[in-house]
Design a protein around this motif. Structure first.
Motif, short mmCIF file in Angstrom:
data_model
loop_
_atom_site.label_atom_id
_atom_site.label_comp_id
_atom_site.label_asym_id
_atom_site.label_seq_id
_atom_site.Cartn_x
_atom_site.Cartn_y
_atom_site.Cartn_z
N LYS A 39 0.84 -1.20 0.00
CA LYS A 39 0.00 0.00 0.00
C LYS A 39 0.88 1.25 0.00
O LYS A 39 0.64 2.19 -0.75
CB LYS A 39 -0.94 0.01 1.20
CG LYS A 39 -1.87 1.22 1.22
CD LYS A 39 -2.76 1.23 2.43
CE LYS A 39 -3.72 2.38 2.47
NZ LYS A 39 -3.28 3.65 1.93
N GLU A 40 1.93 1.23 0.83
CA GLU A 40 2.88 2.35 0.86
C GLU A 40 3.55 2.55 -0.50
O GLU A 40 3.66 3.67 -0.99
CB GLU A 40 3.98 2.08 1.90
CG GLU A 40 3.88 2.90 3.13
CD GLU A 40 5.03 2.58 4.08
OE1 GLU A 40 6.22 2.74 3.68
OE2 GLU A 40 4.73 2.18 5.21
N ASP B 104 1.10 4.05 -2.90
CA ASP B 104 0.87 5.46 -2.58
C ASP B 104 2.02 6.35 -3.04
O ASP B 104 1.83 7.51 -3.41
CB ASP B 104 0.64 5.66 -1.08
CG ASP B 104 -0.69 5.07 -0.61
OD1 ASP B 104 -1.56 4.77 -1.46
OD2 ASP B 104 -0.86 4.90 0.62
N LYS B 105 3.24 5.79 -3.05
CA LYS B 105 4.43 6.53 -3.49
C LYS B 105 4.70 6.34 -4.98
O LYS B 105 5.75 6.74 -5.48
CB LYS B 105 5.65 6.06 -2.70
CG LYS B 105 5.61 6.41 -1.24
CD LYS B 105 6.83 5.87 -0.53
CE LYS B 105 6.79 6.18 0.95
NZ LYS B 105 7.95 5.58 1.64
#
Length: 109
Positions: A59-60, A63-64
């Motif tokens: 997820k990180e 998102d990046k």
């Protein structure tokens, strides 16, 4: 698409996350577009910790904008909203679509 087992030898969560990042780097270097990570589905041996940590990390990364998208194997279904919204789903092969394995996470680079 190649497959990587992140809980094969009862790795720790930190080892599994390290392997996840390294395999994504390797996939990019070899021009792969999809990786199938086997994370287990949490029924025995604490693999749920690895699965949850991998999902948080992905997820990180999404998102990046370091990966396009990811999806659990169990969500690969034409009736699932997550599958409909998956970026790059046209890259999935038929074998992957048929398995619907809850212990897999498919990552689209």
């Amino acid at each position: 698409m190649f497959t990587v087992d992140l809980h094969l030898k009862k790795e720790t969560v930190s080892t599994a996350l390290y392997n996840l990042k390294e395999q994504i780097k390797l996939a990019r270097a070899t021009k792969e577009k999809i990786i199938c990570f086997i994370v287990g589905y949490g029924s025995t041996g604490g693999s749920h910790k690895i699965r949850n940590a991998v999902l948080e990390q992905l997820k990180e990364l999404k998102d990046k904008n370091q990966i396009k998208d990811y999806i659990l194997g169990s969500n690969i279904d034409i009736f699932d909203e997550k599958f409909h919204n998956l970026k790059g789903k046209e890259l999935l092969d038929e074998d992957c679509k048929k398995r619907k394995n809850p212990g897999e996470v498919i990552v689209i680079l």
